[in-house]
Design a protein around this motif. Structure first.
Motif, PDB file in Angstrom:
ATOM      1  N   CYS A  74       0.827  -1.206   0.000  1.00 60.61           N
ATOM      2  CA  CYS A  74       0.000   0.000   0.000  1.00 60.61           C
ATOM      3  C   CYS A  74       0.860   1.253   0.000  1.00 60.61           C
ATOM      4  N   GLU A  75       0.295   2.304  -0.590  1.00 61.02           N
ATOM      5  CA  GLU A  75       0.947   3.607  -0.637  1.00 61.02           C
ATOM      6  C   GLU A  75      -0.148   4.657  -0.510  1.00 61.02           C
ATOM      7  N   CYS A  76      -0.028   5.550   0.451  1.00 58.70           N
ATOM      8  CA  CYS A  76      -1.011   6.620   0.586  1.00 58.70           C
ATOM      9  C   CYS A  76      -0.647   7.708  -0.405  1.00 58.70           C
ATOM     10  N   VAL A  77      -1.593   8.084  -1.264  1.00 54.75           N
ATOM     11  CA  VAL A  77      -1.328   9.091  -2.288  1.00 54.75           C
ATOM     12  C   VAL A  77      -2.017  10.416  -1.988  1.00 54.75           C
ATOM     13  N   GLY A  78      -2.452  10.590  -0.734  1.00 53.38           N
ATOM     14  CA  GLY A  78      -3.032  11.865  -0.317  1.00 53.38           C
ATOM     15  C   GLY A  78      -4.260  11.679   0.545  1.00 53.38           C
ATOM     16  N   GLY A  79      -4.730  12.800   1.049  1.00 48.45           N
ATOM     17  CA  GLY A  79      -5.903  12.753   1.917  1.00 48.45           C
ATOM     18  C   GLY A  79      -6.686  14.045   1.854  1.00 48.45           C
ATOM     19  N   GLY A  80      -7.681  14.109   2.701  1.00 49.13           N
ATOM     20  CA  GLY A  80      -8.554  15.271   2.779  1.00 49.13           C
ATOM     21  C   GLY A  80      -9.648  14.996   3.781  1.00 49.13           C
ATOM     22  N   ARG A  81     -10.784  15.608   3.547  1.00 47.29           N
ATOM     23  CA  ARG A  81     -11.947  15.413   4.421  1.00 47.29           C
ATOM     24  C   ARG A  81     -13.175  15.099   3.574  1.00 47.29           C
ATOM     25  N   ILE A  82     -14.115  14.452   4.220  1.00 46.50           N
ATOM     26  CA  ILE A  82     -15.393  14.139   3.582  1.00 46.50           C
ATOM     27  C   ILE A  82     -16.510  14.598   4.504  1.00 46.50           C
ATOM     28  N   ARG A  83     -17.495  15.257   3.907  1.00 45.52           N
ATOM     29  CA  ARG A  83     -18.745  15.580   4.611  1.00 45.52           C
ATOM     30  C   ARG A  83     -19.824  14.695   3.996  1.00 45.52           C
ATOM     31  N   HIS A  84     -20.325  13.742   4.780  1.00 52.03           N
ATOM     32  CA  HIS A  84     -21.304  12.764   4.301  1.00 52.03           C
ATOM     33  C   HIS A  84     -22.637  13.032   4.983  1.00 52.03           C
ATOM     34  N   ASP A  85     -23.602  13.494   4.209  1.00 51.19           N
ATOM     35  CA  ASP A  85     -24.961  13.746   4.700  1.00 51.19           C
ATOM     36  C   ASP A  85     -25.866  12.677   4.095  1.00 51.19           C
ATOM     37  N   GLY A 101      -0.410  15.142   2.074  1.00 55.46           N
ATOM     38  CA  GLY A 101      -0.723  16.061   0.984  1.00 55.46           C
ATOM     39  C   GLY A 101      -2.168  15.896   0.529  1.00 55.46           C
ATOM     40  N   ARG A 102      -2.529  16.637  -0.490  1.00 56.47           N
ATOM     41  CA  ARG A 102      -3.896  16.611  -1.017  1.00 56.47           C
ATOM     42  C   ARG A 102      -4.083  15.415  -1.940  1.00 56.47           C
ATOM     43  N   ALA A 103      -5.125  14.652  -1.693  1.00 53.19           N
ATOM     44  CA  ALA A 103      -5.476  13.551  -2.591  1.00 53.19           C
ATOM     45  C   ALA A 103      -6.065  14.122  -3.876  1.00 53.19           C
ATOM     46  N   ASN A 104      -6.069  13.328  -4.911  1.00 51.82           N
ATOM     47  CA  ASN A 104      -6.753  13.713  -6.144  1.00 51.82           C
ATOM     48  C   ASN A 104      -8.243  13.518  -5.895  1.00 51.82           C
ATOM     49  N   HIS A 105      -8.924  14.610  -5.531  1.00 53.55           N
ATOM     50  CA  HIS A 105     -10.337  14.514  -5.156  1.00 53.55           C
ATOM     51  C   HIS A 105     -11.225  14.059  -6.312  1.00 53.55           C
ATOM     52  N   ALA A 106     -10.791  14.286  -7.558  1.00 45.26           N
ATOM     53  CA  ALA A 106     -11.561  13.811  -8.711  1.00 45.26           C
ATOM     54  C   ALA A 106     -11.606  12.280  -8.717  1.00 45.26           C
ATOM     55  N   VAL A 107     -10.474  11.639  -8.411  1.00 44.22           N
ATOM     56  CA  VAL A 107     -10.426  10.169  -8.335  1.00 44.22           C
ATOM     57  C   VAL A 107     -11.310   9.693  -7.183  1.00 44.22           C
ATOM     58  N   THR A 108     -11.171  10.348  -6.032  1.00 41.95           N
ATOM     59  CA  THR A 108     -11.975   9.991  -4.861  1.00 41.95           C
ATOM     60  C   THR A 108     -13.461  10.099  -5.177  1.00 41.95           C
ATOM     61  N   THR A 109     -13.837  11.180  -5.828  1.00 39.09           N
ATOM     62  CA  THR A 109     -15.247  11.414  -6.161  1.00 39.09           C
ATOM     63  C   THR A 109     -15.787  10.314  -7.068  1.00 39.09           C
ATOM     64  N   GLU A 110     -15.002   9.876  -8.054  1.00 39.91           N
ATOM     65  CA  GLU A 110     -15.457   8.797  -8.939  1.00 39.91           C
ATOM     66  C   GLU A 110     -15.659   7.492  -8.171  1.00 39.91           C
ATOM     67  N   LYS A 111     -14.778   7.196  -7.230  1.00 42.31           N
ATOM     68  CA  LYS A 111     -14.918   5.987  -6.407  1.00 42.31           C
ATOM     69  C   LYS A 111     -16.182   6.074  -5.558  1.00 42.31           C
ATOM     70  N   LEU A 112     -16.447   7.260  -5.000  1.00 42.03           N
ATOM     71  CA  LEU A 112     -17.637   7.441  -4.155  1.00 42.03           C
ATOM     72  C   LEU A 112     -18.926   7.410  -4.984  1.00 42.03           C
ATOM     73  N   LYS A 113     -18.890   7.946  -6.206  1.00 37.32           N
ATOM     74  CA  LYS A 113     -20.072   7.894  -7.084  1.00 37.32           C
ATOM     75  C   LYS A 113     -20.415   6.453  -7.434  1.00 37.32           C
ATOM     76  N   ALA A 114     -19.404   5.625  -7.625  1.00 36.33           N
ATOM     77  CA  ALA A 114     -19.650   4.209  -7.922  1.00 36.33           C
ATOM     78  C   ALA A 114     -20.258   3.505  -6.709  1.00 36.33           C
ATOM     79  N   ARG A 115     -19.799   3.856  -5.526  1.00 34.40           N
ATOM     80  CA  ARG A 115     -20.289   3.239  -4.283  1.00 34.40           C
ATOM     81  C   ARG A 115     -21.675   3.767  -3.897  1.00 34.40           C
ATOM     82  N   TYR A 116     -21.927   5.059  -4.192  1.00 34.20           N
ATOM     83  CA  TYR A 116     -23.192   5.720  -3.845  1.00 34.20           C
ATOM     84  C   TYR A 116     -23.807   6.329  -5.107  1.00 34.20           C
ATOM     85  N   PRO A 117     -24.334   5.489  -6.017  1.00 34.43           N
ATOM     86  CA  PRO A 117     -24.804   5.991  -7.318  1.00 34.43           C
ATOM     87  C   PRO A 117     -25.995   6.947  -7.235  1.00 34.43           C
TER      88      PRO A 117
END
Length: 128
Positions: A74-85, A101-117
């Motif tokens: 594993c390799e951490c490629v960044g982080g941030g925060r999530i507000r989940h309502d 450092g800052r994660a690529n939020h665009a990648v994160t968002t695509e993963k979350l859209k797949a999980r929460y369509p």
């Protein structure tokens, strides 16, 4: 016939996104690699939890679980925060990790859209 490595087969079963059911919390984007020679399989996964005081707390727990059989690295490629309502079906990704450092939020968002369509999933680089 193409044969899948043990590591690649294991990666298929790793959830792409796992976050707390609601709240504001830290998250990290982790790149999971195969350790098997000749296998360049990798996948990015999102993990975010309210119990973590620091981003590294999430990384240490998740990497230990995934690396325990020696197949994955594993390799951490960044982080941030999530507000989940959950009630409003909205997730917002923002900010950065001081340590990773800052994660690529665009990648994160695509993963979350797949999980929460059925959610509205947004991101920006503002805030901490």
């Amino acid at each position: 016939m193409c044969t899948q490595t043990k590591a690649a087969a294991r990666m298929v079963n790793i959830p792409q996104a796992d976050i707390d059911p609601s709240g504001v919390f830290k998250y990290i984007l982790i790149r999971v690699h195969s350790r098997e020679q000749g296998d360049d399989t990798e996948v990015d996964i999102v993990r975010g939890y309210g119990w973590a005081e620091y981003h590294v707390d999430i990384y240490e727990k998740v990497s230990m679980e995934l690396e325990n059989d020696g197949l994955l690295d594993c390799e951490c490629v960044g982080g941030g925060r999530i507000r989940h309502d959950a009630q409003a079906k909205k997730i917002h990704v923002y900010g950065y990790s001081v340590g990773f450092g800052r994660a690529n939020h665009a990648v994160t968002t695509e993963k979350l859209k797949a999980r929460y369509p059925d959610y509205e999933v947004t991101w920006d680089n503002e805030g901490y």
